[in-house]
Design an enzyme around this catalytic site. Structure first.
Site, mmCIF file in Angstrom:
data_model
loop_
_atom_site.group_PDB
_atom_site.id
_atom_site.type_symbol
_atom_site.label_atom_id
_atom_site.label_comp_id
_atom_site.label_asym_id
_atom_site.label_seq_id
_atom_site.Cartn_x
_atom_site.Cartn_y
_atom_site.Cartn_z
ATOM 1 N N TYR A 172 14.972 30.144 7.429
ATOM 2 C CA TYR A 172 13.852 30.894 8.020
ATOM 3 C C TYR A 172 13.897 30.901 9.535
ATOM 4 C CZ TYR A 172 11.549 30.517 3.422
ATOM 5 O OH TYR A 172 11.229 30.576 2.104
ATOM 6 N N LYS A 201 0.831 -1.203 0.000
ATOM 7 C CA LYS A 201 0.000 0.000 0.000
ATOM 8 C C LYS A 201 0.866 1.254 0.000
ATOM 9 C CE LYS A 201 -0.311 -0.260 5.049
ATOM 10 N NZ LYS A 201 -1.175 -0.664 6.187
HETATM 11 C C1 LIG Z 1 -0.448 -1.704 6.801
HETATM 12 C C2 LIG Z 1 -1.051 -2.989 7.171
HETATM 13 C C3 LIG Z 1 -0.243 -4.127 7.351
HETATM 14 C C4 LIG Z 1 1.275 -4.060 7.340
HETATM 15 O O1 LIG Z 1 1.697 -3.432 8.532
HETATM 16 P P1 LIG Z 1 3.270 -3.314 8.910
HETATM 17 O O2 LIG Z 1 3.277 -2.793 10.285
HETATM 18 O O3 LIG Z 1 3.845 -2.343 7.932
HETATM 19 O O4 LIG Z 1 3.843 -4.657 8.765
HETATM 20 C C5 LIG Z 1 -0.869 -5.323 7.566
HETATM 21 N N1 LIG Z 1 -2.220 -5.413 7.634
HETATM 22 C C6 LIG Z 1 -3.018 -4.333 7.517
HETATM 23 C C7 LIG Z 1 -4.492 -4.494 7.609
HETATM 24 C C8 LIG Z 1 -2.471 -3.081 7.288
HETATM 25 O O5 LIG Z 1 -3.263 -2.011 7.172
#
Ligand SMILES: *Cc1c(COP(=O)(O)O)cnc(C)c1O
Length: 413
Positions: free
Chosen positions: A272, A39
């Site tokens: 800044y 993702k």
């Molecule tokens: C993002 C996510 C993962 C992976 O999580 P990590 O901590 O990056 O291993 C697994 N399952 C779900 C439902 C997620 O949203």
């Protein structure tokens, strides 16, 4: 790939590291299958190349939060590997998901109905994972609501509109393996699985483990594990272990070429707000990366905090600029405010650096990067966040350059 260093800044992504990390996770997961979670553009690493590299490492599933991401994964890897999506709102492109053979996690009865409508229209059963809230308090079916959802699911399954293939959940504190909530959630998960089976729905895969649970809690492996951050070689439990302890290595290196190097007098304010002021006659270097590229403004230095770390000098094992940067290797901290496009470092009075020299913000420290480079976890600490956010927020303006061969030649190596 061009061998001329014309980039102002770039992220080098090592596909072989992603493959090898998935291999390591597979061996940790024992008999459970591995879903590579890709993702958010594969946590900033690039969805398609990362997905293919994960398959090369032995992932048999790929996971994405949003439906458009899941469809992009399918387009990138073709038919075969299982793909799962789990976060959407009413009106999601369910017909496309069914047509493209994407499994859909369902967290409420409305989604079963929309998915079933789409499946009837496409003329093929949708594959469903029931997502249960075992205590995270986020997306998922509350155990009390499960019976009603199961009534609906069994009716739609006997009609042939869908097939329930999985039960899934997610931990709230997987990164604190001794927290009592972990065992409580595991217990609630077992109960949910029993309820689904008692409703006459045979389950293909039970899954609850993210990276932290995969690496620290064998009781959470079930039939499938869903690591994300570990696929990219970062530790989900930085307070307990560095990536190498788990056989992982970071896949991303972020480097830039100094845009300006100039001498300034003592007492000169920098960036800044003048949160940093030079204490001596010195040399400043301007790095062409800022919060527009995902460098956290919270990583500002001087009076504002420790400042994000940057490796300067020391010669470069850089894949594109082998002769750049010949000063003494040292890790410096951002001087003053992080701006939209740039940050400044104080190179010191005797700095031999010149415009064009390569500096490394974080890296893999495995030969692709100069030894001693900071890592994404160091940046997370400087900015008060987690390494996930450091790599995932890296902006679209920073080109990703891929090295390694994993997933590039053959689809299913
Ligand atoms: C993002 C996510 C993962 C992976 O999580 P990590 O901590 O990056 O291993 C697994 N399952 C779900 C439902 C997620 O949203």
């Amino acid at each position: 790939m061009s061998t001329t260093p014309v980039y102002p800044a770039r992220a080098i992504v090592d596909l072989d590291a992603i493959r090898d990390n998935v291999r390591a996770l597979r061996s940790t997961a024992g008999s459970a299958q591995v879903m590579g979670v890709v993702k958010a553009d594969a946590y900033g690493h690039g969805l398609a190349p990362a997905a293919r590299a994960a398959l090369a490492g032995g992932a048999t599933w790929l996971g994405a939060a949003q439906t458009r991401e899941a469809l992009a994964v399918r387009a990138a890897v073709g038919p075969g590997p299982r793909v799962l999506t789990w976060l959407y709102s009413p009106g999601a492109p369910f017909a496309d998901l069914v047509r493209e053979d994407v499994d859909v996690a369902v967290a409420g009865a409305w989604a079963l109905d929309e998915l079933a409508d789409a499946a009837r229209a496409v003329g093929r059963a949708a594959r469903v994972h029931l997502k249960v809230d075992t205590g995270l308090g986020r997306n998922g079916i509350m155990p009390g609501d499960l019976p009603a959802v199961l009534d609906r699911a069994t009716a739609l399954q006997s009609e042939g509109a869908l097939t329930v293939v999985g039960v899934m959940s997610h931990y709230a504190l997987a990164d604190e393996p001794d927290d009592p909530s972990v065992k409580m959630q595991t217990h609630a998960f077992d109960e949910a699985v029993r309820a689904v089976e008692a409703a006459g729905l045979p389950i293909e895969v039970r899954h609850i483990a993210n990276s932290a649970a995969t690496l620290t809690n064998p009781a959470a492996h079930y039939d499938l594990v869903r690591p994300g951050i570990a696929v990219y070689g970062l530790s989900p439990v930085p307070q307990l272990a560095v990536p190498g302890d788990h056989g992982l290595r970071p896949a991303m290196t972020l480097e830039a070429r100094l845009a300006t190097v100039k001498r300034v007098p003592a007492g000169h304010g920098v960036s800044y707000g003048h949160a940093y002021t030079t204490t001596q006659d010195t040399v400043l270097g301007v790095i062409p990366l800022g919060y527009g590229d995902g460098i956290p403004r919270h990583a500002s230095g001087g009076s504002l905090g420790p400042g994000g770390p940057v490796l300067v000098g020391g010669g470069v094992d850089d894949v594109a600029a082998p002769d750049a940067g010949l000063g003494t290797a040292r890790v410096l901290r951002i001087a003053g405010r992080v701006c939209m496009d740039q940050v400044v470092i104080d190179l010191g009075p005797y700095a031999p650096e010149q415009a064009g020299d390569v500096v490394t913000l974080f890296g893999a420290s495995d030969g692709l990067t100069r030894a001693g480079a900071p890592n994404a976890e160091d940046w997370a600490q400087a900015a008060g966040t987690i390494s996930y956010e450091i790599v995932t927020r890296l902006g679209a303006r920073v080109p990703r350059v891929y090295v390694g061969t994993a997933g590039r030649e053959t689809a299913g190596e």
